[in-house]
Design a protein around this motif. Sequence first.
Motif, PDB file in Angstrom:
ATOM      1  N   VAL A 446       0.855  -1.188   0.000  1.00  0.00           N
ATOM      2  CA  VAL A 446       0.000   0.000   0.000  1.00  0.00           C
ATOM      3  C   VAL A 446       0.888   1.234   0.000  1.00  0.00           C
ATOM      4  CG1 VAL A 446      -1.800   1.279   1.212  1.00  0.00           C
ATOM      5  CG2 VAL A 446      -1.794  -1.222   1.298  1.00  0.00           C
ATOM      6  N   GLY A 447       0.595   2.175  -0.869  1.00  0.00           N
ATOM      7  CA  GLY A 447       1.372   3.407  -0.900  1.00  0.00           C
ATOM      8  C   GLY A 447       1.059   4.224  -2.128  1.00  0.00           C
ATOM      9  N   GLU A 448       1.928   5.172  -2.440  1.00  0.00           N
ATOM     10  CA  GLU A 448       1.722   6.029  -3.606  1.00  0.00           C
ATOM     11  C   GLU A 448       3.064   6.440  -4.194  1.00  0.00           C
ATOM     12  OE1 GLU A 448      -0.608   9.109  -1.755  1.00  0.00           O
ATOM     13  OE2 GLU A 448       1.146  10.425  -1.586  1.00  0.00           O
ATOM     14  N   PHE A 449       3.025   6.787  -5.465  1.00  0.00           N
ATOM     15  CA  PHE A 449       4.206   7.220  -6.191  1.00  0.00           C
ATOM     16  C   PHE A 449       4.093   8.710  -6.511  1.00  0.00           C
ATOM     17  CE2 PHE A 449       4.335   2.712  -6.920  1.00  0.00           C
ATOM     18  CZ  PHE A 449       5.678   2.399  -7.053  1.00  0.00           C
ATOM     19  N   ASP A 450       5.205   9.401  -6.396  1.00  0.00           N
ATOM     20  CA  ASP A 450       5.314  10.786  -6.849  1.00  0.00           C
ATOM     21  C   ASP A 450       6.150  10.755  -8.123  1.00  0.00           C
ATOM     22  OD1 ASP A 450       5.419  13.496  -7.155  1.00  0.00           O
ATOM     23  OD2 ASP A 450       6.902  13.824  -5.568  1.00  0.00           O
ATOM     24  N   GLY A 451       5.504  10.907  -9.269  1.00  0.00           N
ATOM     25  CA  GLY A 451       6.207  10.684 -10.521  1.00  0.00           C
ATOM     26  C   GLY A 451       6.098  11.820 -11.518  1.00  0.00           C
ATOM     27  N   TYR A 452       7.131  11.960 -12.322  1.00  0.00           N
ATOM     28  CA  TYR A 452       7.140  12.898 -13.437  1.00  0.00           C
ATOM     29  C   TYR A 452       8.181  12.402 -14.440  1.00  0.00           C
ATOM     30  CZ  TYR A 452      11.318  14.726 -11.118  1.00  0.00           C
ATOM     31  OH  TYR A 452      12.552  14.843 -10.532  1.00  0.00           O
ATOM     32  N   ALA A 453       8.191  12.989 -15.626  1.00  0.00           N
ATOM     33  CA  ALA A 453       9.157  12.586 -16.647  1.00  0.00           C
ATOM     34  C   ALA A 453       9.577  13.791 -17.469  1.00  0.00           C
ATOM     35  CB  ALA A 453       8.578  11.505 -17.551  1.00  0.00           C
ATOM     36  N   ASN A 454      10.829  13.763 -17.906  1.00  0.00           N
ATOM     37  CA  ASN A 454      11.367  14.753 -18.838  1.00  0.00           C
ATOM     38  C   ASN A 454      11.792  14.030 -20.109  1.00  0.00           C
ATOM     39  OD1 ASN A 454      11.321  17.171 -17.117  1.00  0.00           O
ATOM     40  ND2 ASN A 454      12.842  16.073 -15.889  1.00  0.00           N
ATOM     41  N   LEU A 455      11.389  14.583 -21.257  1.00  0.00           N
ATOM     42  CA  LEU A 455      11.720  13.989 -22.546  1.00  0.00           C
ATOM     43  C   LEU A 455      12.484  14.998 -23.386  1.00  0.00           C
ATOM     44  CD1 LEU A 455       9.024  12.515 -21.498  1.00  0.00           C
ATOM     45  CD2 LEU A 455       8.740  11.809 -23.861  1.00  0.00           C
ATOM     46  N   PHE A 456      13.565  14.529 -24.007  1.00  0.00           N
ATOM     47  CA  PHE A 456      14.401  15.367 -24.854  1.00  0.00           C
ATOM     48  C   PHE A 456      14.519  14.682 -26.218  1.00  0.00           C
ATOM     49  CE2 PHE A 456      15.666  15.706 -20.460  1.00  0.00           C
ATOM     50  CZ  PHE A 456      15.720  17.082 -20.227  1.00  0.00           C
ATOM     51  N   GLY A 457      14.113  15.393 -27.274  1.00  0.00           N
ATOM     52  CA  GLY A 457      14.113  14.797 -28.597  1.00  0.00           C
ATOM     53  C   GLY A 457      15.007  15.528 -29.579  1.00  0.00           C
ATOM     54  N   PHE A 458      15.670  14.761 -30.455  1.00  0.00           N
ATOM     55  CA  PHE A 458      16.532  15.316 -31.492  1.00  0.00           C
ATOM     56  C   PHE A 458      16.306  14.513 -32.775  1.00  0.00           C
ATOM     57  CE2 PHE A 458      18.515  15.790 -27.366  1.00  0.00           C
ATOM     58  CZ  PHE A 458      18.774  17.163 -27.320  1.00  0.00           C
ATOM     59  N   ALA A 459      16.275  15.209 -33.906  1.00  0.00           N
ATOM     60  CA  ALA A 459      15.994  14.542 -35.179  1.00  0.00           C
ATOM     61  C   ALA A 459      16.705  15.250 -36.316  1.00  0.00           C
ATOM     62  CB  ALA A 459      14.494  14.506 -35.438  1.00  0.00           C
ATOM     63  N   ALA A 460      16.872  14.509 -37.394  1.00  0.00           N
ATOM     64  CA  ALA A 460      17.434  15.076 -38.635  1.00  0.00           C
ATOM     65  C   ALA A 460      16.608  14.548 -39.807  1.00  0.00           C
ATOM     66  CB  ALA A 460      18.898  14.690 -38.793  1.00  0.00           C
ATOM     67  N   GLN A 461      16.363  15.425 -40.771  1.00  0.00           N
ATOM     68  CA  GLN A 461      15.613  15.058 -41.969  1.00  0.00           C
ATOM     69  C   GLN A 461      16.384  15.483 -43.210  1.00  0.00           C
ATOM     70  OE1 GLN A 461      12.012  17.182 -43.821  1.00  0.00           O
ATOM     71  NE2 GLN A 461      11.036  15.686 -42.455  1.00  0.00           N
ATOM     72  N   TYR A 462      16.424  14.573 -44.196  1.00  0.00           N
ATOM     73  CA  TYR A 462      17.128  14.881 -45.453  1.00  0.00           C
ATOM     74  C   TYR A 462      16.171  14.605 -46.607  1.00  0.00           C
ATOM     75  CZ  TYR A 462      20.699  14.965 -49.070  1.00  0.00           C
ATOM     76  OH  TYR A 462      21.421  15.277 -50.192  1.00  0.00           O
ATOM     77  N   ARG A 463      16.080  15.584 -47.489  1.00  0.00           N
ATOM     78  CA  ARG A 463      15.200  15.472 -48.673  1.00  0.00           C
ATOM     79  C   ARG A 463      16.042  15.502 -49.937  1.00  0.00           C
ATOM     80  NH1 ARG A 463      11.235  20.332 -47.139  1.00  0.00           N
ATOM     81  NH2 ARG A 463      13.245  21.115 -46.395  1.00  0.00           N
ATOM     82  N   PHE A 464      15.660  14.653 -50.883  1.00  0.00           N
ATOM     83  CA  PHE A 464      16.426  14.569 -52.141  1.00  0.00           C
ATOM     84  C   PHE A 464      15.526  14.197 -53.297  1.00  0.00           C
ATOM     85  CE2 PHE A 464      16.444  10.503 -50.019  1.00  0.00           C
ATOM     86  CZ  PHE A 464      16.294   9.577 -51.020  1.00  0.00           C
TER      87      PHE A 464
END
Length: 464
Positions: A446-464
């Motif tokens: 029995v209990g509880e959680f104190d939760g959170y999250a951080n997300l960091f995103g990086f991307a690259a796109q190439y068109r040809f």
Amino acid sequence: MQHSHLARLSALALGVAGVLAFGQAQATGFQLRESSVKNLGRGQAGVATAQDDASVVSNNPAAMVNLAGNTVQTDVTVIDLTADFEGGGTTAAGTPLTGGDGGDPGDPTPVPNFAAVFPMKGALEGLTLGVAVGAPFGLKTEYDRNWVGRYNAVESDLKTVDLTLSAAVKLHDRFSVGVGFIYERADVTLSNALDLGTIMASTGIPGAAPQGADGFASVEGDSNGIGWILGAQWKPTDRLAIGLAHRSEVDHDIEGRADFTTPASFQAAQTLYRTLSANPMLPPAQRAQLAALGNGFVDTGATAELTTPSVTTLSVQYGVTDAVRVMADVQWTDWSSMREVNIDFANPFQPNSIEDFSWRDTTMYALGAEWDMSDTLTLRGGITRDETPTHIETRTPRLPDNDRMLYSIGLTWRLSEALSIDAAYQRIEIDTPRIDIRSSSNSRLVGEFDGYANLFGFAAQYRF
């Protein structure tokens, strides 16, 4: 001897609901939506109408017609979950559970995705093909092996990888349809401690006491499954776009092994259980229970069915000006397909272990916007409300999940006509998840959680 719960104890004491609860993800349940850093920056709004995003291969193949040229895109999102537990519990005998708070179960975890879109030319003009590789479900949590909830969960790890092959047809300048084929690979690892001291104490073994002889169990398995995705996109005006996509369930037959580590005191007790099980003076039901205890908790094959849920997404995007776009999404996830988990063991003395899940369908609501500050820079942001499929009656520490709010920002920087890079940050605030659950050894946490999250995103796109 006390035999009222021996059949329950003789089942795999692994908290097998964890087969479906492999850890806290960016979305509620164990769903991952990190197929695109652009989507992350918009708070997951506009995923089925995205104009310059190859992730539509797996989100809404009909929107692939929005990309005018060949496009290759790679995205990586790092998810850093923090979840602190406060609480305790009791053993089946009513004595307090020992152990700490488990530490932080989430480590920074990268989630990669790849997508490519190829508009056909010549006689095939109007047809667009696409391929994507991504992770739509999963993540990992791991608690300290001696924490207070060790009989419910220690490690929970799911990795799913999807290969999606999609095609879109532009039936009209303002209307397109698309279809995709999904091949999904799932790999599972689960573990938790075993309160073998409770088993021995309940059967009258001298000197035995709850938590006095812990064992450990781990299950590993894998499976392949097949699914599909259908989508449509309609642009009633030059500024308004509406997208609708449906991803099917994917059924898995997980096959693997259950590995047990048991202390010498329990192995000695098993010898006694096996001897007593051969005593014809005992009632048949009691002999069967003793045989299960004497021959169970040994390495064996294990199978289970797993169904990843269907997902339906409705996106609306409106161009306020040539430089400013707003979008809104509603997404429905069919978590109610997960009613229970049934583990079948190759060892005939290990009865099937059935755990109630009873998850509920959920709805996600997202609002986002983009602003082209210049030809080279686009800023975006979003806010999202995401519901949880879990509830306190069956919520497990393998997935201390609850409703959440998501706050996102992002940008695109175009280095040239062909190359651009994206970055995004998302903060997830999780409503306090409360736990009141029993393990297979009948201990209560029995209990509880104190939760959170951080997300960091990086991307690259190439068109040809």
